[in-house]
Design an enzyme around this catalytic site. Structure first.
Site, mmCIF file in Angstrom:
data_model
loop_
_atom_site.group_PDB
_atom_site.id
_atom_site.type_symbol
_atom_site.label_atom_id
_atom_site.label_comp_id
_atom_site.label_asym_id
_atom_site.label_seq_id
_atom_site.Cartn_x
_atom_site.Cartn_y
_atom_site.Cartn_z
ATOM 1 C CG HIS A 240 -5.528 -3.646 0.732
ATOM 2 N ND1 HIS A 240 -4.823 -3.325 -0.414
ATOM 3 C CD2 HIS A 240 -5.108 -2.754 1.681
ATOM 4 C CE1 HIS A 240 -4.035 -2.292 -0.182
ATOM 5 N NE2 HIS A 240 -4.183 -1.927 1.080
ATOM 6 C CG ASP B 28 -2.067 0.957 1.172
ATOM 7 O OD1 ASP B 28 -3.123 0.666 0.573
ATOM 8 O OD2 ASP B 28 -1.871 2.049 1.728
#
Length: 292
Positions: free
Chosen positions: A272, A107
């Site tokens: 994620h 991320d």
């Protein structure tokens, strides 16, 4: 005191004038630096780091502006540029005695890792990026109604003042939304870790916003300059992503190949937060990368 990764030593390391990073380190052997994402801290690597430390030196910092690292005020728009944050990482590795190192990021940490590898190819031997596109491509693929998946990026790109006020009014609801909605396995982030993430974010709203704001400004300019100059990532690169391309309508592997000639690109079946949801898979991918 927030949770710690068992078996890791913790240090504060000065990496720039007035900026020290909080870092966990363990193991011996060839070094790998692991950079966390949003809205997390170095703790997201707790499973992966412990496994890799069996035969690598593993360094897990809280990024500038996150966790227990310093959070300088962004007075010039450059304080949270990924170039600045990447310089932190090179200085951190050097402080531990490593001129070269493998680098993996998730991320926001992946964006720092990509910029570090572009700016410092002589230091970064291998690169892994988890669930992002490079900044230039990220903005290009967000469009129409489906682009609402990145609503937070547009919010935090606004001029200083409003985003901080809105997020600061209910930080647990804001940051908790992503922890809850971006995972397919809620048990992957147990209550103690979730609470640590929320407490860390609650204490870092201005710097987290500044980090994201930089990606709509100076980070984008740096990516454009590299694209125009034909710069690419010279080291072996592994990219692991959810299948965002089918959802948003782009070919993720093709976008990445323009940046990384020596590329392995795979989609994952988890959510994620893959280092917490599927740590064994991530360890295997990182070990494979470091053998290339």
């Amino acid at each position: 005191m927030s949770p710690r990764i068992p078996g890791f030593d913790y240090q504060r390391v000065t990496v720039a004038d007035g900026v020290a990073l909080h870092a966990a380190v363990a193991g011996s052997g060839s070094p790998i630096v692991l950079l966390h994402g949003f809205p997390q801290t170095h703790l997201m690597w707790r499973h992966v780091a412990a496994d890799l430390a069996a035969d690598h030196t593993v360094i897990c910092p809280d990024l500038r502006g996150y966790g227990e690292s310093d959070k300088p005020v962004d007075s010039d728009g450059d304080t949270y540029a990924k170039r600045t944050m990447g310089n932190d990482i090179v200085a951190l590795a050097q402080a531990f005695g490593h001129e070269t190192f493998a680098l993996a990021g998730h991320d926001r940490g992946a964006l720092v890792a990509i910029r570090t590898a572009l700016d410092h190819p002589g230091h970064v031997t291998h690169l892994a990026s988890l669930d992002v596109l490079p900044t230039l491509d990220m903005w290009d693929v967000l469009h129409g109604v489906t682009g609402a998946i990145g609503f937070h990026l547009y919010l935090m790109a606004q001029p200083a003042g409003l985003p901080e006020q809105l997020i600061g009014a209910s930080p647990d609801a804001f940051f908790g939304h992503f922890l809850d909605s971006w995972t397919q396995r809620p048990d992957a982030i147990p209550g103690e870790i979730r609470a640590a993430y929320l407490a860390a974010c609650r204490a870092a709203v201005p710097s987290i916003v500044a980090d994201c704001r930089a990606s709509a400004n100076i980070d984008l300019a740096h990516d454009r300059a590299d694209r125009e100059a034909g710069r690419t990532l010279r080291m072996p690169v592994t990219v692991l992503q959810q299948d965002w391309g089918s959802f948003l309508g782009f070919d993720a592997a093709a976008l990445w190949r323009a940046w990384a000639p020596d590329l392995r690109h795979d989609t994952v079946g988890c959510g994620h937060f893959m280092a917490e949801e599927a740590p064994d898979d991530i360890v295997r991918e990182l070990r494979d990368l470091m053998r290339r």
